[in-house]
Design a protein around this motif. Structure first.
Motif, short mmCIF file in Angstrom:
data_model
loop_
_atom_site.label_atom_id
_atom_site.label_comp_id
_atom_site.label_asym_id
_atom_site.label_seq_id
_atom_site.Cartn_x
_atom_site.Cartn_y
_atom_site.Cartn_z
N THR A 1 -22.22 -18.47 2.93
CA THR A 1 -22.31 -16.68 2.87
C THR A 1 -22.38 -16.06 4.15
N LEU A 2 -22.27 -15.00 4.78
CA LEU A 2 -22.34 -13.99 5.50
C LEU A 2 -23.01 -12.86 5.33
N SER A 3 -24.71 -13.47 5.43
CA SER A 3 -25.21 -11.85 5.08
C SER A 3 -25.36 -11.04 6.09
N THR A 4 -24.97 -9.10 5.82
CA THR A 4 -24.99 -8.24 6.79
C THR A 4 -26.51 -7.27 5.81
N PRO A 5 -25.98 -6.12 6.65
CA PRO A 5 -26.90 -5.46 5.64
C PRO A 5 -26.37 -4.33 4.72
N LYS A 6 -24.99 -4.86 4.24
CA LYS A 6 -24.95 -4.05 3.04
C LYS A 6 -24.52 -5.33 2.20
N GLY A 7 -24.72 -6.11 1.94
CA GLY A 7 -25.25 -7.84 1.08
C GLY A 7 -25.07 -8.88 1.86
N ASP A 8 -24.82 -9.90 0.89
CA ASP A 8 -24.54 -10.72 1.42
C ASP A 8 -21.88 -10.86 0.73
N LEU A 9 -21.66 -11.57 1.85
CA LEU A 9 -20.30 -11.21 1.48
C LEU A 9 -20.08 -13.66 1.64
N SER A 10 -19.84 -13.50 -0.19
CA SER A 10 -18.97 -15.23 0.27
C SER A 10 -17.82 -15.13 0.63
N GLU A 11 -17.33 -16.17 1.35
CA GLU A 11 -16.55 -16.19 2.06
C GLU A 11 -15.81 -17.86 1.48
N THR A 12 -14.64 -18.01 2.18
CA THR A 12 -13.64 -19.63 2.59
C THR A 12 -13.25 -19.53 3.79
N ALA A 13 -13.50 -20.39 5.19
CA ALA A 13 -12.79 -20.70 5.82
C ALA A 13 -11.73 -22.12 6.33
N LEU A 14 -11.26 -21.91 6.69
CA LEU A 14 -10.58 -23.88 7.13
C LEU A 14 -10.45 -23.41 8.38
N ILE A 15 -10.73 -25.23 8.90
CA ILE A 15 -10.98 -25.17 10.06
C ILE A 15 -10.55 -26.78 9.97
N ALA A 16 -9.28 -26.33 11.69
CA ALA A 16 -8.10 -27.65 11.51
C ALA A 16 -8.56 -28.83 12.40
N ASN A 17 -9.84 -28.07 13.46
CA ASN A 17 -9.74 -28.89 14.47
C ASN A 17 -11.72 -29.71 14.22
N PRO A 18 -10.98 -30.01 12.95
CA PRO A 18 -13.11 -30.28 12.67
C PRO A 18 -13.63 -31.20 14.06
N ALA A 19 -13.48 -31.73 15.28
CA ALA A 19 -14.05 -32.04 15.90
C ALA A 19 -15.22 -31.17 16.38
N GLY A 20 -14.80 -29.93 17.00
CA GLY A 20 -14.89 -28.52 18.10
C GLY A 20 -15.23 -27.72 17.06
N GLU A 21 -14.20 -27.40 16.37
CA GLU A 21 -14.77 -25.80 15.75
C GLU A 21 -15.67 -26.12 14.15
N LEU A 22 -16.19 -27.34 13.25
CA LEU A 22 -17.33 -27.57 12.73
C LEU A 22 -17.88 -27.75 12.65
N LEU A 23 -18.47 -28.58 13.86
CA LEU A 23 -19.52 -28.28 14.31
C LEU A 23 -19.97 -26.64 15.08
N THR A 24 -19.15 -26.00 15.79
CA THR A 24 -19.76 -24.79 16.13
C THR A 24 -20.18 -23.67 15.20
N PHE A 25 -18.81 -24.37 13.91
CA PHE A 25 -19.00 -23.18 13.24
C PHE A 25 -20.44 -23.44 12.04
N LEU A 26 -21.06 -24.35 12.10
CA LEU A 26 -22.35 -25.06 11.05
C LEU A 26 -23.18 -24.40 12.00
N ASP A 27 -23.20 -24.02 13.92
CA ASP A 27 -23.82 -23.71 14.64
C ASP A 27 -24.33 -22.01 14.01
N GLN A 28 -23.55 -21.46 13.37
CA GLN A 28 -23.81 -20.20 13.27
C GLN A 28 -24.88 -19.78 12.17
#
Length: 91
Positions: A41-68
């Motif tokens: 879920t991405l919180s924005t000034p207009k409300g929450d948006l539900s999205e799904t991402a596909l991440i293909a480089n688990p070691a780096g990209e998943l950790l980076t994504f989770l840090d957001q």
């Protein structure tokens, strides 16, 4: 890494997304490796948006994504997709 093809570009959804994002009906995966679906879920000034991402480089990209999570991103679910050689199946 994902590969996109111009024939799979979705112009209407891309316009709706704005902010430099593009929508694709399909993508290709460059190598038979594991990848993740990350529902969030991405919180924005207009409300929450539900999205799904596909991440293909688990070691780096998943950790980076989770840090957001500090930037208004709340991860709801992470699913691992594995190729046959990793999970011992035929497909």
């Amino acid at each position: 890494m994902f590969i996109t093809d111009a024939s799979a570009y979705h112009p209407f959804m891309s316009r709706l997304l704005g902010n430099g994002k593009d929508a694709w009906r399909a993508v290709g995966l460059t190598a038979p490796k594991e990848w993740f679906y990350v529902s969030y879920t991405l919180s924005t000034p207009k409300g929450d948006l539900s999205e799904t991402a596909l991440i293909a480089n688990p070691a780096g990209e998943l950790l980076t994504f989770l840090d957001q999570e500090d930037e208004g991103v709340s991860v709801l679910c992470v699913q691992l997709v594995t190729p046959p050689f990793m999970n011992g199946s035929e497909r």
